[in-house]
Design a protein around this motif. Structure first.
Motif, PDB file in Angstrom:
ATOM      1  N   TYR A 186       0.773  -1.118   0.115  1.00 38.08           N
ATOM      2  CA  TYR A 186      -0.131  -0.016   0.175  1.00 38.08           C
ATOM      3  C   TYR A 186       0.937   1.270  -0.054  1.00 38.08           C
ATOM      4  O   TYR A 186       1.962   1.351   0.704  1.00 38.08           O
ATOM      5  CB  TYR A 186      -0.895   0.200   1.496  1.00 38.08           C
ATOM      6  CG  TYR A 186      -1.636   1.370   1.389  1.00 38.08           C
ATOM      7  CD1 TYR A 186      -2.719   1.635   0.484  1.00 38.08           C
ATOM      8  CD2 TYR A 186      -1.056   2.274   2.185  1.00 38.08           C
ATOM      9  CE1 TYR A 186      -3.662   2.973   0.668  1.00 38.08           C
ATOM     10  CE2 TYR A 186      -1.991   3.547   2.291  1.00 38.08           C
ATOM     11  CZ  TYR A 186      -3.129   3.812   1.581  1.00 38.08           C
ATOM     12  OH  TYR A 186      -3.513   4.989   1.767  1.00 38.08           O
ATOM     13  N   SER A 187       0.655   2.134  -0.982  1.00 33.54           N
ATOM     14  CA  SER A 187       1.346   3.397  -0.929  1.00 33.54           C
ATOM     15  C   SER A 187       0.474   4.596  -1.410  1.00 33.54           C
ATOM     16  O   SER A 187      -0.570   4.372  -1.876  1.00 33.54           O
ATOM     17  CB  SER A 187       2.644   3.183  -1.929  1.00 33.54           C
ATOM     18  OG  SER A 187       2.098   2.836  -3.342  1.00 33.54           O
ATOM     19  N   GLU A 188       1.089   5.670  -0.882  1.00 32.80           N
ATOM     20  CA  GLU A 188       0.491   6.983  -1.369  1.00 32.80           C
ATOM     21  C   GLU A 188       1.470   7.869  -2.053  1.00 32.80           C
ATOM     22  O   GLU A 188       2.759   7.869  -1.840  1.00 32.80           O
ATOM     23  CB  GLU A 188      -0.026   7.678  -0.042  1.00 32.80           C
ATOM     24  CG  GLU A 188      -1.177   6.760   0.711  1.00 32.80           C
ATOM     25  CD  GLU A 188      -1.785   7.468   1.915  1.00 32.80           C
ATOM     26  OE1 GLU A 188      -1.259   8.801   2.166  1.00 32.80           O
ATOM     27  OE2 GLU A 188      -2.513   7.067   2.711  1.00 32.80           O
ATOM     28  N   GLY A 189       0.790   8.865  -3.060  1.00 28.31           N
ATOM     29  CA  GLY A 189       1.452   9.754  -3.488  1.00 28.31           C
ATOM     30  C   GLY A 189       0.905  10.831  -3.857  1.00 28.31           C
ATOM     31  O   GLY A 189      -0.147  11.299  -3.359  1.00 28.31           O
ATOM     32  N   PHE A 190       1.960  12.103  -3.944  1.00 27.42           N
ATOM     33  CA  PHE A 190       1.261  13.518  -3.864  1.00 27.42           C
ATOM     34  C   PHE A 190       2.414  14.328  -4.947  1.00 27.42           C
ATOM     35  O   PHE A 190       3.334  14.203  -5.299  1.00 27.42           O
ATOM     36  CB  PHE A 190       1.893  13.958  -2.499  1.00 27.42           C
ATOM     37  CG  PHE A 190       1.805  15.630  -2.377  1.00 27.42           C
ATOM     38  CD1 PHE A 190       0.729  16.048  -2.119  1.00 27.42           C
ATOM     39  CD2 PHE A 190       3.113  16.302  -2.358  1.00 27.42           C
ATOM     40  CE1 PHE A 190       0.760  17.644  -2.101  1.00 27.42           C
ATOM     41  CE2 PHE A 190       3.213  17.553  -2.375  1.00 27.42           C
ATOM     42  CZ  PHE A 190       1.921  18.361  -1.942  1.00 27.42           C
ATOM     43  N   LYS A 191       1.482  15.207  -5.619  1.00 26.76           N
ATOM     44  CA  LYS A 191       1.998  16.057  -6.364  1.00 26.76           C
ATOM     45  C   LYS A 191       1.394  17.508  -6.139  1.00 26.76           C
ATOM     46  O   LYS A 191       0.104  17.682  -6.109  1.00 26.76           O
ATOM     47  CB  LYS A 191       1.635  15.766  -7.829  1.00 26.76           C
ATOM     48  CG  LYS A 191       2.328  16.472  -8.782  1.00 26.76           C
ATOM     49  CD  LYS A 191       1.917  16.357 -10.516  1.00 26.76           C
ATOM     50  CE  LYS A 191       0.763  16.930 -10.759  1.00 26.76           C
ATOM     51  NZ  LYS A 191       0.359  16.716 -12.270  1.00 26.76           N
ATOM     52  N   SER A 192       2.079  18.534  -6.022  1.00 30.46           N
ATOM     53  CA  SER A 192       1.709  19.611  -5.494  1.00 30.46           C
ATOM     54  C   SER A 192       0.923  20.348  -6.501  1.00 30.46           C
ATOM     55  O   SER A 192       0.787  20.137  -7.817  1.00 30.46           O
ATOM     56  CB  SER A 192       2.660  20.608  -4.991  1.00 30.46           C
ATOM     57  OG  SER A 192       3.448  21.243  -6.079  1.00 30.46           O
ATOM     58  N   GLY A 193       0.066  21.500  -6.006  1.00 29.79           N
ATOM     59  CA  GLY A 193      -0.888  22.230  -7.123  1.00 29.79           C
ATOM     60  C   GLY A 193       0.387  22.974  -7.921  1.00 29.79           C
ATOM     61  O   GLY A 193       1.215  23.237  -7.783  1.00 29.79           O
TER      62      GLY A 193
END
Length: 793
Positions: A540-547
């Motif tokens: 299980y993993s999460e990812g993030f890309k800023s605005g």
């Protein structure tokens, strides 16, 4: 589609021509920042090695689509559109970050305009699917493409290759030389030059379009201070000077039948005089109907590689990159690594939106519909890693700092001759330190395009830092747990003007600025289990890309972030006494806030409006498999496939190709919204299947014959979230083949190759250009063939 299983990176001394049979040679990758057998990596990853890249003429990012499952790559407006599992860059505006990261030797290439550099002198390409944040410095919600260059060697070696052939007179020269300068200093020098006639012509001038004129050069020096401490510096320069990347005519935005039906639709709205100007707003809407008529002239060719325009298109690119990698083995289990990178580049695109030799469909009409797009950036990144490789605990702790200064200017409706002839002068003005749309610079910029409909100059500054870690712990000899986490902080600021030179010198229609900061914590956790020859894993993993920076009616703002939650499970192993390598991965994800751009026709001002918005929720699930069957000592069969069910769960917006929505801006009228629930995102085929048969035979004379034939089938896909069939590609198949003979001394080889042998005509991207009321797009290359002669020493 892809065939990466048979094309591998191997350990020292292994020959890729041996087929990378699991019980003879192992496929070595460094996706986890340490060397591992590909079959031991608990992630969906594909690797393509140097020999397969060369034999199959995989020389650009677009070519990787035939070698890697789940990867689709297109372009429009000179932006590389990298998609993995339906996640990628959904914008054709400067300022939006890609969702799939591209790294060269661990250093990120941030701007999509600079990701088209050709692939040459690589050790391998690794493609990781799914969010990557606990192993890499830059955020990536969709995946990561890692280019690993060939490094300096302790022995003298090198190669040279010459390729000729094709209807388009393709010529490629490339080579590398590597070896020791002293006992502890090694160097490597590599280059590649391609010159190719165009796949089409500019119908007015007869000049080629979609040609190739590329040159890349890379120099590396490695210093071994001791057996444990080394420093590698790499300098790379790349340029393109082509008539390429311009969009082609796919059709009119609004058919004659659609326009003819509008009066009745407008009458049904029952609009009154809501703005109290004495005119029924329905009449105002009717008066705007002529603005929907396509400006494309009779020479705008549908489904053709030829293209019209006031002048031939231009696609120029220059990049310079310097990377310093310092590595010190602190102990038998600890290694410190520092990756420092500086990269700068500029991209210049000129194309005519109405794709016609006539201006607005009329001889000598003004203004022109030519667009110029200039993007300049300079980026700096610093990544520090502490790698742990113990008997039971393996992983890394990392820190990352990144900054990027981006300047872009987009004039639309400018005189093409002036825009082209003064481009060097313009570049000189824009190259001044931090020019920006400051009042002192605006008149100077406007003077270059006095007849433009609108000029949009803008500056964006990005500063980001992150801390991340990822570890695997052996609970038993067969069972392992892994855990990782990342904390990201990112600040963005943007300043944009919108100028109307025709209404006065440097007249500002709109101006503004915005800045925001984002922070996010993204974890990863997983388990691994060895059962015989099989590795089972779940993660299980999460990812993030800023605005990212965006515009609404010329006013800049920073969008909301894009995030992903990803569940993945799979297995991989070697079976039947090494006769079969096989991997299967299944995933389920949810993306919140995917960023999509819009370009609409409006009734006043510059006649168009751009915006970026966040889709609410996207749900995806799918299966991916790939493997290699070693049928005999000479025959092997590499295969892979994907099946995806990816769609919007909630997403309501207005369609720029709704003819009534295109009349936005008139009083009393509100554009209609569309519910996109159940639609597929862009660049997301439902399925792909690929296979490659290879015959590899050592001859009694001492020579070798290597022959292969490959077929890749890709399902239909849309290039708009509205799933408009006019902006789509139906299912298609690509047939490639090559026949290579290596002479007995193993230094000289001759390879006869062909790509897209059935000459499939495939749309690779599409865009609705509201200012010219046309739908345009780009195509995959046509049939290509040639002969490559190589000498290795």
């Amino acid at each position: 589609m892809g065939l990466s299983s048979q094309a591998s990176a191997q350990d020292a001394g292994a020959s890729e021509g041996d087929g990378a049979r699991a019980n003879d040679n192992v496929i070595v990758v460094t996706a986890n920042k340490r060397e591992q057998n590909l079959q031991d990596v608990s992630a969906a990853i594909s690797a393509v090695g140097a020999e397969s890249l060369a034999d199959n003429q995989i020389t650009t990012l677009e070519d990787l689509q035939v070698a890697v499952p789940s990867l689709t790559i297109g372009n429009d407006f000179a932006f590389a559109k990298l998609y993995i599992r339906g996640i990628g860059l959904n914008s054709s505006l400067p300022g939006l970050d890609p969702s799939v990261a591209l790294h060269v030797d661990g250093a990120v290439v941030a701007q999509p305009t600079q990701q088209f550099a050709s692939l040459y002198d690589l050790e391998r390409v690794e493609v990781l699917r799914g969010p990557q944040g606990t192993l890499y410095g830059r955020n990536a919600t969709g995946g990561s493409i890692n280019l690993i260059t060939a490094k300096p060697t302790t022995s003298f070696e090198g190669f040279t290759r010459l390729t000729v052939g094709g209807d388009d007179l393709n010529f490629i020269a490339e080579g590398a030389i590597s070896g020791p300068l002293t006992n502890n200093i090694q160097a490597r020098f590599a280059f590649r030059h391609q010159n190719r006639d165009g796949f089409g012509v500019h119908t007015a001038s007869g000049e080629d379009v979609d040609d190739a004129n590329k040159f890349g050069i890379r120099g590396q020096i490695n210093v071994d201070f001791s057996d444990r401490v080394s420093n590698l510096i790499s300098v790379e320069y790349y340029k393109e000077n082509e008539r390429s990347k311009a969009v082609k005519f796919l059709g009119r935005s609004f058919s004659a039948q659609t326009i003819a039906a509008l009066p009745a639709q407008i009458a049904a709205l029952g609009l009154g005089d809501s703005n109290n100007n004495g005119i029924n707003d329905g009449d105002e809407l009717l008066a705007q109907i002529p603005n929907l008529v396509s400006l494309a002239g009779p020479d705008a060719l549908i489904n053709s590689r030829n293209v019209g325009g006031d002048v031939p298109p231009v696609g120029d690119l220059k990049t310079l990159s310097v990377t310093n990698t310092f590595q010190a083995e602190l102990s038998s289990v600890l290694t410190f690594r520092s990756i420092t990178n500086y990269r700068e580049g500029e991209s210049y695109l000129l194309q005519d939106f109405d794709v016609s030799n006539l201006r607005n469909g009329i001889v000598n009409a003004n203004p022109s519909t030519v667009q110029v797009q200039y993007v300049d950036n300079s980026q700096f990144s610093q990544e520090l890693q502490l790698v742990v490789d113990g008997s039971r605990l393996r992983g890394l702790i990392g820190g990352f700092y990144f900054e990027d200064d981006v300047f872009a200017i987009v004039p639309i409706g400018t005189d093409p001759a002036a825009a082209f002839s003064r481009r060097s002068e313009l570049a000189s003005v824009l190259a001044t330190p931090n020019p920006g749309p400051a009042p002192a610079v605006v008149p100077s910029i406007a003077s270059f395009f006095p007849d433009a409909r609108v000029i949009i100059p803008g500056n964006m500054d990005i500063e980001a830092w992150a801390l991340f870690a990822n570890f695997t712990f052996d609970v038993t000899d067969n069972f392992r747990i892994k855990a990782g986490a990342r904390y990201s902080h990112e600040s963005r600021s943007v300043v944009v003007d919108q100028l109307l030179p025709g209404a006065g010198p440097g007249l500002q229609l709109a101006t503004g600025a915005d800045s925001r900061s984002f922070s996010d914590f993204t974890p990863e956790i997983g388990v691994e289990l060895d059962i015989g020859d099989t590795l089972l894993y779940a993660t299980y993993s999460e990812g993030f890309k800023s605005g990212s920076a965006a515009l609404v009616d010329g006013t800049p703002f920073i969008t909301e972030p894009e995030t992903i939650s990803n569940w993945e499970a799979g297995f991989k192993g070697t079976y039947f006494n090494g006769a079969l390598d096989f991997a299967l991965a299944a995933f389920i994800y949810q993306v919140d806030g995917a960023q999509f751009d819009r370009t609409r026709l409006i009734s006043g001002g510059p006649r168009f409006s751009t915006s970026v918005e966040n889709a609410a929720v996207t749900n995806g699930k799918g299966l991916e498999f790939e493997g290699t069957a070693y049928l005999t000592d000479e025959f092997r069969f590499a295969f892979n496939g994907t099946w995806y069910d990816i769609e919007f769960d909630t997403f309501e917006t207005d369609n720029p190709l709704d003819p009534l929505g295109a009349l936005e801006g008139l009083a009393g009228f509100t554009p209609r919204t569309v519910d996109l629930s159940g639609n597929r995102p862009r660049n997301t085929p439902e399925y792909s299947l690929a296979g490659r048969f290879t015959y590899d035979k050592d001859l009694a004379s001492g020579g070798n014959i290597l022959a292969s034939i490959a077929y890749a089938l890709t399902g239909n896909q849309f290039y708009t979230e509205f799933n408009d069939p006019r902006m789509a590609a139906g299912s298609y198949g690509i047939l490639d083949a090559n026949l290579k003979y290596t002479f007995p001394d193993e230094n000289l080889s001759v390879n006869i190759w062909g790509k897209n042998l059935t000459n499939e005509f495939v749309v690779s991207g599409a865009f609705a250009v509201s200012t010219s009321r046309t739908i345009t797009g780009t195509y995959l290359p046509p049939r290509q063939y040639g002969v490559t002669v190589a000498y290795e020493f």
